[in-house]
Design a protein around this motif. Structure first.
Motif, PDB file in Angstrom:
ATOM      1  N   GLN A 157       0.817  -1.215   0.000  1.00  0.00           N
ATOM      2  CA  GLN A 157       0.000   0.000   0.000  1.00  0.00           C
ATOM      3  C   GLN A 157       0.856   1.273   0.000  1.00  0.00           C
ATOM      4  O   GLN A 157       0.410   2.313  -0.479  1.00  0.00           O
ATOM      5  CB  GLN A 157      -0.910   0.019   1.237  1.00  0.00           C
ATOM      6  N   TRP A 158       2.087   1.184   0.532  1.00  0.00           N
ATOM      7  CA  TRP A 158       2.884   2.384   0.788  1.00  0.00           C
ATOM      8  C   TRP A 158       4.288   2.221   0.220  1.00  0.00           C
ATOM      9  O   TRP A 158       4.986   1.243   0.500  1.00  0.00           O
ATOM     10  CB  TRP A 158       2.946   2.656   2.297  1.00  0.00           C
ATOM     11  N   ASN A 159       4.716   3.186  -0.558  1.00  0.00           N
ATOM     12  CA  ASN A 159       6.044   3.152  -1.157  1.00  0.00           C
ATOM     13  C   ASN A 159       7.119   3.359  -0.091  1.00  0.00           C
ATOM     14  O   ASN A 159       7.037   4.288   0.711  1.00  0.00           O
ATOM     15  CB  ASN A 159       6.182   4.261  -2.214  1.00  0.00           C
ATOM     16  N   TYR A 232       1.584  11.141  -1.359  1.00  0.00           N
ATOM     17  CA  TYR A 232       0.917  10.692  -0.139  1.00  0.00           C
ATOM     18  C   TYR A 232       1.031   9.184   0.068  1.00  0.00           C
ATOM     19  O   TYR A 232       0.721   8.683   1.159  1.00  0.00           O
ATOM     20  CB  TYR A 232      -0.555  11.101  -0.158  1.00  0.00           C
ATOM     21  N   LYS A 233       1.429   8.457  -0.956  1.00  0.00           N
ATOM     22  CA  LYS A 233       1.630   7.014  -0.827  1.00  0.00           C
ATOM     23  C   LYS A 233       3.057   6.664  -0.376  1.00  0.00           C
ATOM     24  O   LYS A 233       3.392   5.493  -0.237  1.00  0.00           O
ATOM     25  CB  LYS A 233       1.329   6.315  -2.160  1.00  0.00           C
ATOM     26  N   ASP A 234       3.893   7.678  -0.169  1.00  0.00           N
ATOM     27  CA  ASP A 234       5.265   7.466   0.295  1.00  0.00           C
ATOM     28  C   ASP A 234       5.324   7.527   1.815  1.00  0.00           C
ATOM     29  O   ASP A 234       4.533   8.215   2.461  1.00  0.00           O
ATOM     30  CB  ASP A 234       6.206   8.541  -0.267  1.00  0.00           C
ATOM     31  N   VAL A 235       6.289   6.801   2.390  1.00  0.00           N
ATOM     32  CA  VAL A 235       6.635   6.957   3.807  1.00  0.00           C
ATOM     33  C   VAL A 235       8.127   7.255   3.887  1.00  0.00           C
ATOM     34  O   VAL A 235       8.902   6.865   3.009  1.00  0.00           O
ATOM     35  CB  VAL A 235       6.280   5.705   4.640  1.00  0.00           C
ATOM     36  N   VAL A 257       4.690   9.824   7.901  1.00  0.00           N
ATOM     37  CA  VAL A 257       3.643   9.283   7.037  1.00  0.00           C
ATOM     38  C   VAL A 257       2.710  10.421   6.621  1.00  0.00           C
ATOM     39  O   VAL A 257       2.710  11.495   7.212  1.00  0.00           O
ATOM     40  CB  VAL A 257       2.830   8.175   7.743  1.00  0.00           C
ATOM     41  N   SER A 258       1.897  10.162   5.617  1.00  0.00           N
ATOM     42  CA  SER A 258       0.955  11.170   5.127  1.00  0.00           C
ATOM     43  C   SER A 258      -0.399  11.020   5.803  1.00  0.00           C
ATOM     44  O   SER A 258      -0.666  10.054   6.533  1.00  0.00           O
ATOM     45  CB  SER A 258       0.785  11.028   3.617  1.00  0.00           C
ATOM     46  N   GLU A 260      -2.954  10.148   4.317  1.00  0.00           N
ATOM     47  CA  GLU A 260      -3.586   8.951   3.762  1.00  0.00           C
ATOM     48  C   GLU A 260      -3.275   7.720   4.620  1.00  0.00           C
ATOM     49  O   GLU A 260      -4.142   6.854   4.803  1.00  0.00           O
ATOM     50  CB  GLU A 260      -3.115   8.730   2.320  1.00  0.00           C
ATOM     51  N   PHE A 261      -2.051   7.640   5.134  1.00  0.00           N
ATOM     52  CA  PHE A 261      -1.684   6.537   6.026  1.00  0.00           C
ATOM     53  C   PHE A 261      -2.516   6.615   7.302  1.00  0.00           C
ATOM     54  O   PHE A 261      -3.078   5.607   7.769  1.00  0.00           O
ATOM     55  CB  PHE A 261      -0.191   6.607   6.355  1.00  0.00           C
TER      56      PHE A 261
END
Length: 282
Positions: A157-159, A232-235, A257-258, A260-261
């Motif tokens: 789910q998260w890059n 927003y998909k990055d951490v 985290v964003s 979205e997380f």
């Protein structure tokens, strides 16, 4: 957002004040007069306290955020206050770090920690039905762990988010159902905006650059340039470059985290045991 000031004061007349104004407190030890209590900055009781005890200084301050504050933030730091993973120490098979201070009774201080191996734990964890994340039992917040169930929900789910199994210290075998969450993308020091209390400094031991930030609201004192937070998909993680004492204080890092997380976990009721704090993007 509100600011709590934490006090520990050894005066008997403090007890009369606390009882008169119905301030909850505890004693450091049952048989002494060390009173531990919190006061919210800006309240009437806090103002009265400052007039009656002007020389008393708090142990530290803490910023407390409402759910609305968190939902409005674009980016947040995240860490666990649930401390369940029992780890005796981080040995040289697990981390590399620089010792900058050696004191009496085997006390030492370290900076520039870099993980090179799997976390070796002493004891397995039993997850509850509403329990998704946890940290070390001795309070090190540079590390975040999750269950197998949580890994399945988050993986892919998260890059930049990877999962590494913890191992048993004695046998070296993987511990079922315990995964370290690794935030692979590390922000460069150029990503941080300094000023108004924070500043770029050099480690006196090796010359590496670090970011000094105030000890109140450590995480929310961070200011990150928006061009380094791409999706927003990055951490992200900051790396072990942060400190709140320019001399005798270990370095530490922060997971980022964003919104979205945060919303993903909130919708699935997974945020129990996590602490989020807004980060200012400039």
């Amino acid at each position: 957002m509100k600011i709590l000031r934490h006090y520990c004061i050894g005066k008997k007349r403090i007890a009369k004040f606390l009882e008169k104004y119905k301030v909850p407190y505890s004693k450091l030890y049952d048989d002494d007069d060390e009173y531990v209590f919190d006061l919210e900055e800006g309240t009437e009781i806090y103002q009265i306290f400052k007039r009656k005890f002007p020389l008393q200084i708090e142990l530290h301050r803490e910023k407390i955020y409402s759910k609305e504050d968190l939902e409005q933030a674009e980016w947040l730091s995240v860490r666990s206050f649930t401390e369940k993973i029992i780890v005796d120490e981080l040995d040289d098979k697990t981390v590399e770090q620089s010792c900058y201070y050696r004191g009496i009774l085997w006390t030492s201080g370290y900076r520039h920690l870099k993980q090179i191996g799997k976390i070796q734990a002493e004891k397995m964890l039993k997850w509850g039905n509403r329990h998704f994340f946890c940290g070390f039992d001795w309070g090190c917040q540079n590390f975040l762990f999750c269950s197998e169930r949580t890994r399945k929900l988050l993986e892919g789910q998260w890059n930049g988010l990877e999962f590494i199994e913890a191992v048993q210290r004695k046998s070296g075998k993987n511990i079922p159902d315990i995964y370290q969450m690794v935030f692979k993308t590390e922000l460069p020091i150029q990503a941080f905006e300094t000023g108004k209390g924070s500043k770029e400094i050099q480690c006196e031991l090796c010359g590496k650059k670090m970011i000094y930030i105030p000890d109140c609201g450590i995480y929310t004192s961070l200011k990150i340039k928006k061009e380094y937070l791409k999706d927003y998909k990055d951490v992200y993680n900051t790396g072990q470059i942060l400190t709140y004492n320019r001399h005798l204080q270990d370095g530490f890092g922060v997971h980022i985290v964003s919104k979205e997380f945060y919303r993903f976990c909130e919708e699935r009721k997974m945020n129990r045991g996590l602490i989020y704090e807004p980060i200012e993007v400039v």
